[in-house]
Design a protein around this motif. Sequence first.
Motif, PDB file in Angstrom:
ATOM      1  N   THR A  20       0.839  -1.189   0.000  1.00  0.00           N
ATOM      2  CA  THR A  20       0.000   0.000   0.000  1.00  0.00           C
ATOM      3  C   THR A  20       0.883   1.251   0.000  1.00  0.00           C
ATOM      4  O   THR A  20       2.111   1.159   0.082  1.00  0.00           O
ATOM      5  CB  THR A  20      -0.929   0.019   1.231  1.00  0.00           C
ATOM      6  OG1 THR A  20      -1.892   1.074   1.086  1.00  0.00           O
ATOM      7  CG2 THR A  20      -0.153   0.230   2.519  1.00  0.00           C
ATOM      8  N   SER A  21       0.243   2.405  -0.074  1.00  0.00           N
ATOM      9  CA  SER A  21       0.940   3.689   0.043  1.00  0.00           C
ATOM     10  C   SER A  21       0.432   4.411   1.285  1.00  0.00           C
ATOM     11  O   SER A  21      -0.775   4.431   1.564  1.00  0.00           O
ATOM     12  CB  SER A  21       0.685   4.559  -1.198  1.00  0.00           C
ATOM     13  OG  SER A  21       1.285   3.980  -2.334  1.00  0.00           O
ATOM     14  N   GLU A  28       0.271   8.023   3.200  1.00  0.00           N
ATOM     15  CA  GLU A  28       0.431   9.463   3.028  1.00  0.00           C
ATOM     16  C   GLU A  28       0.247  10.158   4.374  1.00  0.00           C
ATOM     17  O   GLU A  28      -0.791   9.996   5.032  1.00  0.00           O
ATOM     18  CB  GLU A  28      -0.598  10.001   2.026  1.00  0.00           C
ATOM     19  CG  GLU A  28      -0.380   9.503   0.610  1.00  0.00           C
ATOM     20  CD  GLU A  28      -1.373  10.136  -0.374  1.00  0.00           C
ATOM     21  OE1 GLU A  28      -2.240  10.910   0.105  1.00  0.00           O
ATOM     22  OE2 GLU A  28      -1.271   9.866  -1.581  1.00  0.00           O
ATOM     23  N   VAL A  40      -3.300   8.856   5.619  1.00  0.00           N
ATOM     24  CA  VAL A  40      -4.161   8.039   4.770  1.00  0.00           C
ATOM     25  C   VAL A  40      -3.382   6.838   4.241  1.00  0.00           C
ATOM     26  O   VAL A  40      -2.239   6.966   3.791  1.00  0.00           O
ATOM     27  CB  VAL A  40      -4.707   8.852   3.574  1.00  0.00           C
ATOM     28  CG1 VAL A  40      -5.526   7.957   2.647  1.00  0.00           C
ATOM     29  CG2 VAL A  40      -5.538  10.020   4.069  1.00  0.00           C
ATOM     30  N   LYS A  42      -3.757   4.257   1.213  1.00  0.00           N
ATOM     31  CA  LYS A  42      -4.490   4.248  -0.061  1.00  0.00           C
ATOM     32  C   LYS A  42      -4.715   2.822  -0.572  1.00  0.00           C
ATOM     33  O   LYS A  42      -4.200   2.406  -1.598  1.00  0.00           O
ATOM     34  CB  LYS A  42      -3.742   5.081  -1.097  1.00  0.00           C
ATOM     35  CG  LYS A  42      -3.501   6.525  -0.664  1.00  0.00           C
ATOM     36  CD  LYS A  42      -2.860   7.338  -1.751  1.00  0.00           C
ATOM     37  CE  LYS A  42      -3.783   7.572  -2.917  1.00  0.00           C
ATOM     38  NZ  LYS A  42      -3.207   8.498  -3.926  1.00  0.00           N
TER      39      LYS A  42
END
Length: 275
Positions: A247-248, A250, A260, A262
Amino acid sequence: MGTILLLAGCVKDDLYNTQHPDKGALVVTADWAGASSEAVLPDTYILHVDNQEYEAGSTPYIFPSLLSPGQHKLLACSKAEGITTDEATATVNTLEDGTLEPLPGYLFSAVKEVEITADDTLRTSMSMRQHNRLLSLVMKMEEGEKERLSSVSATLEGIASSVDLGTGTLTDSRGKAVIPLFRDGTEEGAPVLKADLRLLGVIPAERQVLTLILELKSGDRQTITNDLTEYLEGFSDGEKEPLLLYTSLELPAEAGAGAVIKGWEVVDGGDIDIH
Protein backbone atom coordinates in the motif's frame (compact mmCIF):
# COMPACT_ATOMS: atom_id res chain seq x y z
CA MET A 1 27.35 -94.43 14.27
CA GLY A 2 25.43 -94.34 11.00
CA THR A 3 22.14 -94.16 12.97
CA ILE A 4 23.35 -91.12 14.92
CA LEU A 5 24.30 -89.22 11.74
CA LEU A 6 20.95 -90.02 10.16
CA LEU A 7 19.02 -88.60 13.11
CA ALA A 8 21.11 -85.42 13.13
CA GLY A 9 20.43 -84.83 9.46
CA CYS A 10 16.67 -84.82 10.10
CA VAL A 11 16.81 -81.79 12.46
CA LYS A 12 15.29 -78.64 10.69
CA ASP A 13 16.91 -75.21 11.21
CA ASP A 14 14.49 -72.25 11.34
CA LEU A 15 15.55 -69.63 8.77
CA TYR A 16 14.72 -65.94 9.34
CA ASN A 17 15.20 -62.81 7.28
CA THR A 18 16.35 -60.73 10.26
CA GLN A 19 17.71 -61.01 13.77
CA HIS A 20 14.26 -60.07 15.13
CA PRO A 21 11.92 -62.80 13.87
CA ASP A 22 9.06 -61.84 16.21
CA LYS A 23 9.20 -58.07 15.66
CA GLY A 24 9.67 -55.52 12.87
CA ALA A 25 12.08 -52.65 12.27
CA LEU A 26 11.18 -49.17 11.04
CA VAL A 27 13.12 -46.70 8.87
CA VAL A 28 11.61 -43.23 8.33
CA THR A 29 12.51 -40.54 5.79
CA ALA A 30 11.10 -37.01 6.12
CA ASP A 31 9.94 -35.47 2.83
CA TRP A 32 10.22 -31.65 2.80
CA ALA A 33 8.98 -31.12 -0.76
CA GLY A 34 5.94 -29.19 0.47
CA ALA A 35 7.98 -26.45 2.15
CA SER A 36 7.69 -22.89 0.86
CA SER A 37 10.58 -21.45 -1.13
CA GLU A 38 11.90 -19.24 1.69
CA ALA A 39 11.36 -21.72 4.56
CA VAL A 40 14.31 -22.77 6.69
CA LEU A 41 14.27 -26.56 7.02
CA PRO A 42 15.18 -28.04 10.40
CA ASP A 43 18.18 -30.30 10.86
CA THR A 44 16.19 -32.62 13.13
CA TYR A 45 12.61 -33.36 14.10
CA ILE A 46 10.80 -35.32 16.82
CA LEU A 47 9.36 -38.71 15.86
CA HIS A 48 6.59 -40.17 18.05
CA VAL A 49 5.75 -43.86 17.68
CA ASP A 50 3.24 -45.28 20.15
CA ASN A 51 4.49 -43.96 23.50
CA GLN A 52 8.09 -43.54 22.38
CA GLU A 53 9.73 -40.29 21.30
CA TYR A 54 13.09 -39.79 19.60
CA GLU A 55 14.94 -37.00 17.83
CA ALA A 56 15.42 -37.92 14.17
CA GLY A 57 17.66 -36.47 11.48
CA SER A 58 16.79 -35.42 7.94
CA THR A 59 18.43 -38.53 6.44
CA PRO A 60 16.67 -41.93 6.61
CA TYR A 61 16.24 -42.57 10.32
CA ILE A 62 16.38 -46.06 11.83
CA PHE A 63 13.90 -46.14 14.69
CA PRO A 64 15.87 -47.41 17.73
CA SER A 65 13.21 -49.79 19.04
CA LEU A 66 11.79 -52.88 17.38
CA LEU A 67 8.00 -52.84 17.04
CA SER A 68 5.39 -55.53 17.49
CA PRO A 69 3.50 -56.63 14.36
CA GLY A 70 0.38 -54.63 13.51
CA GLN A 71 -0.76 -51.03 13.08
CA HIS A 72 1.31 -48.18 14.51
CA LYS A 73 0.72 -44.42 14.36
CA LEU A 74 3.64 -42.16 13.52
CA LEU A 75 3.77 -38.43 14.30
CA ALA A 76 6.71 -36.35 13.10
CA CYS A 77 7.00 -32.74 14.26
CA SER A 78 9.74 -30.14 13.91
CA LYS A 79 10.89 -28.00 16.81
CA ALA A 80 10.16 -24.34 16.08
CA GLU A 81 11.42 -21.39 18.11
CA GLY A 82 8.53 -19.48 19.67
CA ILE A 83 6.10 -22.42 19.41
CA THR A 84 5.18 -24.97 22.10
CA THR A 85 4.11 -28.46 20.97
CA ASP A 86 2.71 -31.62 22.51
CA GLU A 87 1.72 -34.85 20.76
CA ALA A 88 -1.45 -33.30 19.31
CA THR A 89 -1.25 -29.51 19.14
CA ALA A 90 1.20 -26.69 18.48
CA THR A 91 0.65 -23.27 20.05
CA VAL A 92 2.45 -20.01 19.28
CA ASN A 93 3.89 -18.52 22.45
CA THR A 94 2.17 -15.54 24.02
CA LEU A 95 4.40 -12.61 25.00
CA GLU A 96 4.19 -10.68 28.26
CA ASP A 97 1.92 -8.05 26.69
CA GLY A 98 -0.60 -10.74 25.68
CA THR A 99 0.22 -10.67 21.96
CA LEU A 100 1.57 -13.57 19.92
CA GLU A 101 5.19 -14.15 18.97
CA PRO A 102 5.32 -12.33 15.59
CA LEU A 103 8.03 -14.40 13.86
CA PRO A 104 8.16 -17.93 15.27
CA GLY A 105 10.22 -20.59 13.53
CA TYR A 106 8.84 -22.65 10.67
CA LEU A 107 6.61 -25.46 11.91
CA PHE A 108 6.22 -28.80 10.11
CA SER A 109 4.46 -32.06 10.99
CA ALA A 110 3.20 -35.29 9.46
CA VAL A 111 1.02 -38.19 10.62
CA LYS A 112 0.96 -41.67 9.15
CA GLU A 113 -0.43 -45.12 9.98
CA VAL A 114 1.92 -48.00 9.14
CA GLU A 115 1.66 -51.79 9.23
CA ILE A 116 4.63 -53.49 10.87
CA THR A 117 5.43 -57.07 9.84
CA ALA A 118 7.45 -59.47 11.98
CA ASP A 119 10.87 -60.46 10.69
CA ASP A 120 10.95 -57.52 8.28
CA THR A 121 11.99 -53.86 7.94
CA LEU A 122 9.46 -51.25 6.86
CA ARG A 123 10.83 -48.23 5.03
CA THR A 124 8.41 -45.34 4.82
CA SER A 125 8.39 -41.64 3.86
CA MET A 126 6.47 -38.90 5.69
CA SER A 127 5.37 -35.78 3.80
CA MET A 128 5.99 -32.87 6.16
CA ARG A 129 3.19 -30.29 6.16
CA GLN A 130 4.20 -26.64 6.68
CA HIS A 131 1.80 -24.94 9.09
CA ASN A 132 2.84 -21.27 9.20
CA ARG A 133 3.12 -18.76 6.39
CA LEU A 134 4.99 -15.50 5.94
CA LEU A 135 2.92 -12.31 5.68
CA SER A 136 4.71 -9.11 4.64
CA LEU A 137 3.08 -5.70 4.99
CA VAL A 138 4.76 -2.98 2.91
CA MET A 139 3.84 0.73 2.96
CA LYS A 140 5.43 3.00 0.36
CA MET A 141 6.03 6.64 1.26
CA GLU A 142 7.05 9.76 -0.59
CA GLU A 143 10.67 10.86 -0.41
CA GLY A 144 11.36 12.72 2.83
CA GLU A 145 8.15 11.58 4.53
CA LYS A 146 9.82 9.01 6.78
CA GLU A 147 11.95 11.75 8.28
CA ARG A 148 8.74 13.28 9.67
CA LEU A 149 8.00 10.12 11.67
CA SER A 150 9.18 9.66 15.24
CA SER A 151 7.80 6.11 15.63
CA VAL A 152 5.35 3.60 14.14
CA SER A 153 3.51 0.99 16.17
CA ALA A 154 0.81 -1.45 15.07
CA THR A 155 -1.40 -4.39 16.03
CA LEU A 156 -3.16 -6.98 13.86
CA GLU A 157 -6.16 -8.73 15.42
CA GLY A 158 -8.03 -11.97 14.73
CA ILE A 159 -4.94 -14.20 14.44
CA ALA A 160 -4.89 -17.95 15.14
CA SER A 161 -2.49 -19.25 17.80
CA SER A 162 -2.82 -23.06 17.71
CA VAL A 163 -3.09 -25.88 15.18
CA ASP A 164 -3.79 -29.62 15.21
CA LEU A 165 -0.54 -31.31 14.16
CA GLY A 166 -2.36 -34.24 12.58
CA THR A 167 -5.03 -32.53 10.51
CA GLY A 168 -3.63 -29.00 10.11
CA THR A 169 -6.91 -27.61 11.47
CA LEU A 170 -6.77 -24.40 13.50
CA THR A 171 -8.01 -25.13 17.01
CA ASP A 172 -8.66 -21.62 18.38
CA SER A 173 -12.13 -20.50 19.32
CA ARG A 174 -10.99 -16.88 19.61
CA GLY A 175 -8.24 -14.95 17.88
CA LYS A 176 -5.36 -13.04 19.41
CA ALA A 177 -3.41 -9.95 18.40
CA VAL A 178 0.09 -9.80 16.99
CA ILE A 179 2.40 -6.78 16.73
CA PRO A 180 3.93 -6.11 13.29
CA LEU A 181 7.33 -4.46 13.76
CA PHE A 182 7.75 -2.01 10.87
CA ARG A 183 11.30 -1.32 9.68
CA ASP A 184 12.80 1.16 7.26
CA GLY A 185 13.60 -0.08 3.77
CA THR A 186 13.64 0.83 0.10
CA GLU A 187 11.92 -0.50 -3.00
CA GLU A 188 13.25 0.60 -6.37
CA GLY A 189 14.88 3.52 -4.58
CA ALA A 190 11.65 4.65 -2.88
CA PRO A 191 11.33 4.60 0.93
CA VAL A 192 9.06 1.95 2.46
CA LEU A 193 8.07 0.65 5.87
CA LYS A 194 7.88 -3.14 6.04
CA ALA A 195 6.80 -5.66 8.69
CA ASP A 196 7.07 -9.45 8.49
CA LEU A 197 4.82 -11.86 10.36
CA ARG A 198 4.83 -15.65 10.37
CA LEU A 199 1.29 -16.81 11.11
CA LEU A 200 -0.51 -20.14 11.51
CA GLY A 201 -3.63 -18.52 10.09
CA VAL A 202 -6.58 -16.29 10.87
CA ILE A 203 -9.89 -16.84 12.67
CA PRO A 204 -12.60 -16.91 9.95
CA ALA A 205 -15.33 -15.71 12.33
CA GLU A 206 -13.36 -12.57 13.24
CA ARG A 207 -12.13 -9.50 11.37
CA GLN A 208 -8.42 -9.06 10.77
CA VAL A 209 -8.04 -5.41 11.72
CA LEU A 210 -4.72 -3.58 11.43
CA THR A 211 -4.30 -0.55 13.67
CA LEU A 212 -1.40 1.82 13.02
CA ILE A 213 -0.26 4.53 15.43
CA LEU A 214 2.02 7.13 13.86
CA GLU A 215 3.94 9.48 16.11
CA LEU A 216 5.13 12.55 14.15
CA LYS A 217 8.11 14.64 15.16
CA SER A 218 5.78 17.63 15.16
CA GLY A 219 4.08 16.08 18.20
CA ASP A 220 1.01 15.05 16.22
CA ARG A 221 -0.31 11.52 16.71
CA GLN A 222 -2.20 9.71 13.96
CA THR A 223 -4.22 6.49 14.31
CA ILE A 224 -5.25 4.54 11.21
CA THR A 225 -7.49 1.46 11.24
CA ASN A 226 -7.59 -0.85 8.23
CA ASP A 227 -9.60 -4.04 7.71
CA LEU A 228 -7.43 -6.70 6.02
CA THR A 229 -9.99 -9.52 6.30
CA GLU A 230 -10.64 -9.87 2.56
CA TYR A 231 -6.91 -10.08 1.80
CA LEU A 232 -6.26 -12.74 4.47
CA GLU A 233 -9.25 -14.96 3.71
CA GLY A 234 -8.04 -18.56 3.39
CA PHE A 235 -4.55 -17.51 4.51
CA SER A 236 -3.80 -20.92 6.03
CA ASP A 237 -5.45 -23.03 3.31
CA GLY A 238 -3.04 -24.93 1.09
CA GLU A 239 -0.69 -22.30 -0.32
CA LYS A 240 2.29 -21.54 1.93
CA GLU A 241 4.32 -19.23 -0.31
CA PRO A 242 4.71 -15.74 1.25
CA LEU A 243 1.85 -13.26 0.93
CA LEU A 244 2.88 -9.64 0.28
CA LEU A 245 0.36 -6.86 0.89
CA TYR A 246 1.39 -3.50 -0.54
CA THR A 247 0.00 0.00 0.00
CA SER A 248 0.94 3.69 0.04
CA LEU A 249 1.03 5.73 3.24
CA GLU A 250 0.43 9.46 3.03
CA LEU A 251 1.15 11.69 6.02
CA PRO A 252 -0.95 14.81 6.61
CA ALA A 253 0.24 17.86 4.71
CA GLU A 254 -1.09 20.23 7.36
CA ALA A 255 -2.13 20.26 11.01
CA GLY A 256 -5.55 18.80 11.67
CA ALA A 257 -5.53 16.54 8.61
CA GLY A 258 -5.29 12.76 8.90
CA ALA A 259 -2.80 10.26 7.54
CA VAL A 260 -4.16 8.04 4.77
CA ILE A 261 -3.52 4.47 3.61
CA LYS A 262 -4.49 4.25 -0.06
CA GLY A 263 -5.86 0.71 -0.22
CA TRP A 264 -3.98 -2.59 -0.26
CA GLU A 265 -2.98 -4.88 -3.09
CA VAL A 266 -1.49 -8.34 -3.29
CA VAL A 267 1.93 -8.32 -4.94
CA ASP A 268 3.61 -11.42 -6.38
CA GLY A 269 7.41 -11.33 -6.10
CA GLY A 270 9.33 -8.07 -6.10
CA ASP A 271 12.61 -7.22 -4.46
CA ILE A 272 12.43 -5.08 -1.35
CA ASP A 273 15.63 -4.05 0.37
CA ILE A 274 15.13 -3.79 4.12
CA HIS A 275 17.78 -2.39 6.43
